[in-house]
Design an enzyme around this catalytic site. Structure first.
Site, PDB file in Angstrom:
ATOM      1  N   ASP A  43       0.432  -1.095  -0.045  1.00 59.80           N
ATOM      2  CA  ASP A  43      -0.030  -0.114  -0.207  1.00 59.80           C
ATOM      3  C   ASP A  43       1.120   1.457  -0.210  1.00 59.80           C
ATOM      4  OD1 ASP A  43      -2.277   1.595   1.029  1.00 59.80           O
ATOM      5  OD2 ASP A  43      -3.695   0.264   0.983  1.00 59.80           O
TER       6      ASP A  43
ATOM      7  N   GLY B  88       4.340   1.305  -2.220  1.00 58.96           N
ATOM      8  CA  GLY B  88       4.334   1.876  -3.740  1.00 58.96           C
ATOM      9  C   GLY B  88       2.680   2.265  -4.258  1.00 58.96           C
ATOM     10  N   ASP B  89       2.802   2.033  -5.175  1.00 55.51           N
ATOM     11  CA  ASP B  89       1.738   3.076  -5.978  1.00 55.51           C
ATOM     12  C   ASP B  89       1.166   2.315  -7.138  1.00 55.51           C
ATOM     13  OD1 ASP B  89      -0.279   4.425  -7.559  1.00 55.51           O
ATOM     14  OD2 ASP B  89       1.053   5.505  -8.667  1.00 55.51           O
ATOM     15  N   PHE B  90      -0.279   1.034  -6.566  1.00 57.15           N
ATOM     16  CA  PHE B  90      -0.806   0.362  -7.549  1.00 57.15           C
ATOM     17  C   PHE B  90      -1.222   0.004  -8.974  1.00 57.15           C
ATOM     18  CE2 PHE B  90      -4.765   0.677  -3.653  1.00 57.15           C
ATOM     19  CZ  PHE B  90      -5.147   1.985  -4.821  1.00 57.15           C
TER      20      PHE B  90
ATOM     21  N   HIS C 282     -14.007  -0.239  -5.027  1.00 59.18           N
ATOM     22  CA  HIS C 282     -14.885   1.192  -5.218  1.00 59.18           C
ATOM     23  C   HIS C 282     -15.043   1.932  -4.842  1.00 59.18           C
ATOM     24  CE1 HIS C 282     -15.819   0.224   0.210  1.00 59.18           C
ATOM     25  NE2 HIS C 282     -14.290   0.801  -0.854  1.00 59.18           N
TER      26      HIS C 282
END
Length: 344
Positions: A210, A234-236, A254
Protein backbone atom coordinates in the site's frame (compact mmCIF):
# COMPACT_ATOMS: atom_id res chain seq x y z
CA UNK A 1 -75.25 13.65 8.94
CA UNK A 2 -72.49 13.14 6.40
CA UNK A 3 -69.02 11.90 7.27
CA UNK A 4 -66.37 14.54 6.89
CA UNK A 5 -63.19 13.67 5.05
CA UNK A 6 -59.91 13.80 6.93
CA UNK A 7 -58.26 17.19 6.93
CA UNK A 8 -54.65 17.85 6.03
CA UNK A 9 -51.99 16.40 8.25
CA UNK A 10 -51.26 18.58 11.24
CA UNK A 11 -47.80 19.66 12.46
CA UNK A 12 -47.58 16.72 14.88
CA UNK A 13 -47.38 14.34 11.93
CA UNK A 14 -43.95 15.73 11.17
CA UNK A 15 -42.62 14.19 14.37
CA UNK A 16 -44.33 10.81 14.40
CA UNK A 17 -42.19 7.78 13.53
CA UNK A 18 -42.12 7.15 9.80
CA UNK A 19 -39.54 6.28 7.14
CA UNK A 20 -39.61 9.86 5.88
CA UNK A 21 -39.12 11.42 9.29
CA UNK A 22 -36.35 8.98 10.13
CA UNK A 23 -34.45 10.26 7.11
CA UNK A 24 -35.37 13.90 7.65
CA UNK A 25 -33.90 14.04 11.16
CA UNK A 26 -31.07 11.61 10.54
CA UNK A 27 -28.36 14.27 10.77
CA UNK A 28 -29.52 15.16 14.29
CA UNK A 29 -29.08 11.59 15.50
CA UNK A 30 -25.63 11.42 13.88
CA UNK A 31 -24.65 14.70 15.54
CA UNK A 32 -25.74 13.36 18.94
CA UNK A 33 -23.65 10.25 18.37
CA UNK A 34 -20.65 12.41 17.54
CA UNK A 35 -21.10 14.49 20.69
CA UNK A 36 -20.88 11.48 23.02
CA UNK A 37 -17.92 10.11 21.04
CA UNK A 38 -15.96 13.37 21.11
CA UNK A 39 -16.50 13.77 24.85
CA UNK A 40 -15.72 10.14 25.69
CA UNK A 41 -19.00 9.51 27.49
CA UNK A 42 -18.97 5.77 26.84
CA UNK A 43 -15.56 5.36 28.43
CA UNK A 44 -16.84 7.18 31.52
CA UNK A 45 -19.50 4.48 31.84
CA UNK A 46 -17.02 1.61 31.79
CA UNK A 47 -17.45 0.99 35.53
CA UNK A 48 -21.24 1.18 35.59
CA UNK A 49 -24.24 3.55 35.48
CA UNK A 50 -23.81 7.27 36.17
CA UNK A 51 -26.19 10.20 36.08
CA UNK A 52 -25.92 12.93 33.49
CA UNK A 53 -24.89 15.32 36.24
CA UNK A 54 -22.06 13.04 37.33
CA UNK A 55 -20.91 12.49 33.73
CA UNK A 56 -21.07 16.19 32.98
CA UNK A 57 -18.96 17.01 36.02
CA UNK A 58 -16.28 14.55 34.92
CA UNK A 59 -16.24 15.70 31.30
CA UNK A 60 -16.72 19.43 31.85
CA UNK A 61 -20.10 19.51 30.10
CA UNK A 62 -23.54 21.04 30.59
CA UNK A 63 -25.56 18.43 32.46
CA UNK A 64 -29.04 19.25 31.15
CA UNK A 65 -27.87 19.29 27.53
CA UNK A 66 -25.96 16.05 27.98
CA UNK A 67 -29.00 14.32 29.45
CA UNK A 68 -31.10 15.38 26.47
CA UNK A 69 -28.56 13.91 24.07
CA UNK A 70 -28.31 10.66 26.05
CA UNK A 71 -32.09 10.40 26.15
CA UNK A 72 -32.19 10.61 22.35
CA UNK A 73 -29.57 7.90 21.96
CA UNK A 74 -31.32 5.75 24.56
CA UNK A 75 -34.26 5.77 22.17
CA UNK A 76 -31.95 4.09 19.66
CA UNK A 77 -31.01 1.38 22.15
CA UNK A 78 -27.46 2.57 22.88
CA UNK A 79 -28.10 3.54 26.52
CA UNK A 80 -30.65 2.77 29.20
CA UNK A 81 -31.76 5.11 31.98
CA UNK A 82 -32.82 3.79 35.37
CA UNK A 83 -35.32 5.21 37.87
CA UNK A 84 -32.74 7.47 39.52
CA UNK A 85 -31.66 8.96 36.18
CA UNK A 86 -28.44 7.00 35.79
CA UNK A 87 -27.40 6.01 32.26
CA UNK A 88 -25.75 2.74 31.30
CA UNK A 89 -24.36 1.43 28.03
CA UNK A 90 -26.29 -1.37 26.38
CA UNK A 91 -24.66 -4.16 24.40
CA UNK A 92 -25.46 -2.19 21.24
CA UNK A 93 -23.77 0.88 22.71
CA UNK A 94 -20.64 -0.93 23.89
CA UNK A 95 -18.69 -0.22 20.62
CA UNK A 96 -18.81 3.48 21.57
CA UNK A 97 -16.02 2.74 24.05
CA UNK A 98 -12.43 3.10 22.89
CA UNK A 99 -11.07 0.18 24.92
CA UNK A 100 -13.19 -2.76 23.72
CA UNK A 101 -12.70 -5.21 20.86
CA UNK A 102 -14.71 -4.02 17.90
CA UNK A 103 -14.69 -0.37 19.03
CA UNK A 104 -16.39 1.91 16.51
CA UNK A 105 -15.19 5.11 18.17
CA UNK A 106 -12.71 6.06 15.43
CA UNK A 107 -15.25 5.28 12.71
CA UNK A 108 -17.84 7.51 14.37
CA UNK A 109 -15.36 10.40 14.55
CA UNK A 110 -14.52 9.88 10.87
CA UNK A 111 -18.00 9.52 9.42
CA UNK A 112 -19.55 12.26 11.56
CA UNK A 113 -16.61 14.63 11.04
CA UNK A 114 -15.87 17.57 8.78
CA UNK A 115 -14.71 15.68 5.69
CA UNK A 116 -17.83 13.55 5.42
CA UNK A 117 -20.06 16.41 6.55
CA UNK A 118 -18.86 18.85 3.91
CA UNK A 119 -19.14 16.15 1.27
CA UNK A 120 -22.71 15.34 2.32
CA UNK A 121 -23.67 19.01 2.17
CA UNK A 122 -22.76 19.02 -1.52
CA UNK A 123 -24.95 16.13 -2.63
CA UNK A 124 -27.33 18.53 -4.37
CA UNK A 125 -24.54 19.59 -6.73
CA UNK A 126 -23.17 16.06 -7.14
CA UNK A 127 -26.55 14.91 -8.42
CA UNK A 128 -26.47 17.79 -10.92
CA UNK A 129 -22.86 17.50 -12.10
CA UNK A 130 -21.64 13.99 -11.29
CA UNK A 131 -18.55 15.46 -9.63
CA UNK A 132 -17.81 14.16 -6.11
CA UNK A 133 -18.82 16.90 -3.72
CA UNK A 134 -15.62 16.36 -1.74
CA UNK A 135 -13.60 17.61 -4.71
CA UNK A 136 -15.81 20.68 -5.00
CA UNK A 137 -15.49 21.45 -1.28
CA UNK A 138 -11.75 20.82 -0.93
CA UNK A 139 -10.46 21.52 -4.42
CA UNK A 140 -8.59 18.21 -4.74
CA UNK A 141 -9.53 14.51 -4.97
CA UNK A 142 -10.10 12.70 -1.70
CA UNK A 143 -6.88 10.68 -1.60
CA UNK A 144 -4.76 13.66 -2.62
CA UNK A 145 -6.24 15.55 0.33
CA UNK A 146 -5.39 12.69 2.69
CA UNK A 147 -1.82 12.53 1.38
CA UNK A 148 -1.36 16.22 2.21
CA UNK A 149 -3.16 16.07 5.59
CA UNK A 150 -1.42 13.62 7.96
CA UNK A 151 -3.92 14.07 10.80
CA UNK A 152 -6.91 13.39 8.58
CA UNK A 153 -5.15 10.48 6.90
CA UNK A 154 -4.49 8.99 10.33
CA UNK A 155 -8.16 9.43 11.26
CA UNK A 156 -9.23 7.83 7.97
CA UNK A 157 -6.88 4.87 8.43
CA UNK A 158 -8.00 4.37 12.03
CA UNK A 159 -11.67 4.62 11.08
CA UNK A 160 -11.28 2.13 8.25
CA UNK A 161 -9.29 -0.24 10.46
CA UNK A 162 -12.10 -0.20 13.02
CA UNK A 163 -14.61 -1.13 10.32
CA UNK A 164 -12.35 -3.73 8.77
CA UNK A 165 -11.32 -5.63 11.90
CA UNK A 166 -14.43 -7.82 12.26
CA UNK A 167 -14.75 -8.09 8.47
CA UNK A 168 -11.16 -9.35 8.11
CA UNK A 169 -11.73 -12.35 10.35
CA UNK A 170 -15.02 -13.22 8.65
CA UNK A 171 -13.49 -13.01 5.19
CA UNK A 172 -10.51 -15.13 6.22
CA UNK A 173 -12.79 -17.87 7.54
CA UNK A 174 -15.06 -17.77 4.48
CA UNK A 175 -12.46 -18.85 1.92
CA UNK A 176 -10.42 -22.04 1.64
CA UNK A 177 -6.94 -20.56 1.40
CA UNK A 178 -4.22 -22.99 0.31
CA UNK A 179 -1.89 -24.56 2.85
CA UNK A 180 1.19 -23.00 1.28
CA UNK A 181 2.20 -20.19 -1.07
CA UNK A 182 2.30 -16.39 -1.00
CA UNK A 183 -0.61 -14.01 -0.53
CA UNK A 184 -0.16 -10.43 -1.76
CA UNK A 185 -2.57 -7.94 -0.19
CA UNK A 186 -2.79 -5.04 -2.68
CA UNK A 187 -3.99 -1.80 -1.14
CA UNK A 188 -4.14 -3.73 2.11
CA UNK A 189 -4.02 -0.73 4.42
CA UNK A 190 -2.47 -1.66 7.74
CA UNK A 191 -2.66 -5.37 7.00
CA UNK A 192 -5.63 -6.54 9.05
CA UNK A 193 -6.89 -8.97 6.41
CA UNK A 194 -3.44 -10.35 5.66
CA UNK A 195 -2.85 -10.86 9.38
CA UNK A 196 -6.14 -12.77 9.69
CA UNK A 197 -5.29 -14.99 6.71
CA UNK A 198 -1.75 -15.76 7.87
CA UNK A 199 -2.96 -16.48 11.40
CA UNK A 200 -5.40 -19.10 10.09
CA UNK A 201 -2.89 -20.67 7.67
CA UNK A 202 0.50 -21.10 9.40
CA UNK A 203 2.34 -22.25 6.24
CA UNK A 204 1.40 -19.22 4.11
CA UNK A 205 3.63 -16.19 3.61
CA UNK A 206 2.36 -12.73 2.77
CA UNK A 207 3.22 -9.34 1.32
CA UNK A 208 1.43 -6.18 2.40
CA UNK A 209 1.40 -3.51 -0.32
CA UNK A 210 0.00 0.00 0.00
CA UNK A 211 1.09 3.62 0.25
CA UNK A 212 4.35 3.97 2.18
CA UNK A 213 2.76 6.14 4.87
CA UNK A 214 0.00 3.58 5.43
CA UNK A 215 2.05 0.38 5.59
CA UNK A 216 4.50 2.08 7.95
CA UNK A 217 1.77 1.73 10.60
CA UNK A 218 1.07 -1.95 9.87
CA UNK A 219 -0.48 -4.49 12.24
CA UNK A 220 1.62 -7.53 11.28
CA UNK A 221 4.19 -7.52 14.05
CA UNK A 222 2.61 -10.28 16.15
CA UNK A 223 4.04 -13.62 17.19
CA UNK A 224 1.43 -15.69 15.33
CA UNK A 225 2.74 -14.56 11.93
CA UNK A 226 6.36 -13.79 12.80
CA UNK A 227 8.82 -14.32 9.95
CA UNK A 228 6.11 -14.89 7.33
CA UNK A 229 5.44 -11.41 6.02
CA UNK A 230 7.04 -8.44 4.34
CA UNK A 231 5.86 -4.90 3.66
CA UNK A 232 6.26 -2.89 0.47
CA UNK A 233 5.20 0.68 -0.24
CA UNK A 234 4.25 1.85 -3.70
CA UNK A 235 1.56 2.86 -6.17
CA UNK A 236 -0.86 0.14 -7.24
CA UNK A 237 -1.66 2.03 -10.43
CA UNK A 238 1.90 1.44 -11.63
CA UNK A 239 3.07 -1.95 -10.36
CA UNK A 240 2.47 -4.44 -7.56
CA UNK A 241 4.71 -7.18 -6.13
CA UNK A 242 5.09 -10.20 -8.40
CA UNK A 243 5.26 -13.86 -7.45
CA UNK A 244 1.99 -14.11 -5.56
CA UNK A 245 -0.19 -17.21 -5.62
CA UNK A 246 -3.23 -15.27 -4.43
CA UNK A 247 -3.76 -11.53 -4.73
CA UNK A 248 -6.18 -9.78 -2.37
CA UNK A 249 -7.99 -6.57 -3.23
CA UNK A 250 -10.25 -5.60 -0.34
CA UNK A 251 -12.38 -2.45 -0.45
CA UNK A 252 -10.19 -0.96 -3.18
CA UNK A 253 -12.13 -1.18 -6.45
CA UNK A 254 -15.18 0.57 -5.01
CA UNK A 255 -13.03 3.69 -4.53
CA UNK A 256 -12.38 4.10 -8.26
CA UNK A 257 -14.19 4.45 -11.58
CA UNK A 258 -13.96 1.69 -14.17
CA UNK A 259 -10.94 3.13 -15.98
CA UNK A 260 -8.91 3.49 -12.78
CA UNK A 261 -10.00 0.03 -11.64
CA UNK A 262 -8.72 -1.29 -14.96
CA UNK A 263 -5.31 0.29 -14.25
CA UNK A 264 -5.14 -1.43 -10.86
CA UNK A 265 -6.24 -4.76 -12.28
CA UNK A 266 -3.80 -4.44 -15.19
CA UNK A 267 -0.94 -3.95 -12.71
CA UNK A 268 -2.00 -7.07 -10.83
CA UNK A 269 -2.40 -9.06 -14.04
CA UNK A 270 1.15 -8.15 -15.10
CA UNK A 271 2.42 -9.41 -11.75
CA UNK A 272 0.32 -12.60 -11.65
CA UNK A 273 1.13 -15.70 -13.68
CA UNK A 274 -1.72 -17.41 -15.58
CA UNK A 275 -3.83 -19.52 -13.27
CA UNK A 276 -3.07 -17.44 -10.17
CA UNK A 277 -6.08 -16.22 -8.22
CA UNK A 278 -7.39 -12.79 -7.43
CA UNK A 279 -9.88 -12.29 -4.59
CA UNK A 280 -11.82 -9.04 -4.82
CA UNK A 281 -13.49 -8.38 -1.48
CA UNK A 282 -16.26 -5.86 -1.96
CA UNK A 283 -20.00 -5.57 -1.56
CA UNK A 284 -21.99 -6.95 -4.48
CA UNK A 285 -25.13 -4.98 -5.17
CA UNK A 286 -28.31 -6.74 -6.28
CA UNK A 287 -29.77 -5.86 -9.65
CA UNK A 288 -32.48 -3.20 -9.52
CA UNK A 289 -33.48 -1.33 -6.36
CA UNK A 290 -33.79 -4.13 -3.85
CA UNK A 291 -32.78 -2.98 -0.33
CA UNK A 292 -29.15 -3.69 0.50
CA UNK A 293 -26.84 -2.18 3.15
CA UNK A 294 -24.24 -1.30 0.50
CA UNK A 295 -26.65 1.11 -1.19
CA UNK A 296 -25.92 3.72 1.51
CA UNK A 297 -22.21 2.98 1.21
CA UNK A 298 -22.52 3.63 -2.52
CA UNK A 299 -23.78 7.16 -1.79
CA UNK A 300 -20.85 7.81 0.57
CA UNK A 301 -18.46 6.67 -2.16
CA UNK A 302 -20.24 8.88 -4.69
CA UNK A 303 -19.74 11.95 -2.51
CA UNK A 304 -16.10 11.33 -1.63
CA UNK A 305 -14.54 9.86 -4.75
CA UNK A 306 -15.25 8.66 -8.27
CA UNK A 307 -15.86 5.01 -7.44
CA UNK A 308 -19.04 3.00 -6.94
CA UNK A 309 -20.42 -0.21 -5.55
CA UNK A 310 -21.03 -2.76 -8.31
CA UNK A 311 -23.28 -5.63 -9.27
CA UNK A 312 -22.01 -9.11 -10.16
CA UNK A 313 -22.37 -8.35 -13.89
CA UNK A 314 -20.37 -5.13 -13.50
CA UNK A 315 -17.57 -6.98 -11.71
CA UNK A 316 -17.53 -9.65 -14.41
CA UNK A 317 -17.18 -7.04 -17.17
CA UNK A 318 -14.40 -5.26 -15.31
CA UNK A 319 -12.45 -8.46 -14.67
CA UNK A 320 -12.78 -9.83 -18.20
CA UNK A 321 -11.59 -6.48 -19.56
CA UNK A 322 -8.30 -6.85 -17.68
CA UNK A 323 -7.33 -10.46 -18.26
CA UNK A 324 -9.18 -12.21 -15.45
CA UNK A 325 -11.96 -14.78 -15.54
CA UNK A 326 -14.66 -14.62 -12.87
CA UNK A 327 -14.93 -18.04 -11.23
CA UNK A 328 -17.49 -17.55 -8.48
CA UNK A 329 -18.84 -15.16 -5.86
CA UNK A 330 -18.86 -16.35 -2.26
CA UNK A 331 -20.91 -14.68 0.48
CA UNK A 332 -19.39 -13.94 3.87
CA UNK A 333 -21.03 -13.32 7.27
CA UNK A 334 -20.33 -9.61 6.73
CA UNK A 335 -21.17 -6.96 4.12
CA UNK A 336 -18.60 -7.82 1.42
CA UNK A 337 -18.54 -10.91 -0.75
CA UNK A 338 -15.48 -12.70 -2.08
CA UNK A 339 -15.28 -12.40 -5.85
CA UNK A 340 -12.86 -15.12 -6.99
CA UNK A 341 -11.14 -14.58 -10.34
CA UNK A 342 -8.31 -16.28 -12.18
CA UNK A 343 -5.58 -14.79 -14.37
CA UNK A 344 -5.95 -16.06 -17.96
Amino acid sequence: MGTSSPGPAGPADYFTPSPLNGLLYGHIHSAALRAVAVHGIADLLADGPRTAEDLAASAGLHAVSLRRVLRLLAGHGLFTEDARGAFELTENGLPLRTDVPGSRHATILLVSGEMFGRAADGIVDTVRTGTPSFETAYGVPFFEHLAASPAERQLFDAGMAAVSGPIDDRVAQSYAFPGSGTVVDVGGGRGGLLRAVLTREPALTGVLFDRPGTVADHLLDIKEVRGRWSVEGGDFFSAVPSGGDIYLLKHVLHDWDDDDCARILDAIRRAADPGKRLLVIDAVLPEGSAPHPAVALDIAVMLLMRGRERTAKEFERLLSRTGFRLNRILPTPSLPSIIEAEAV
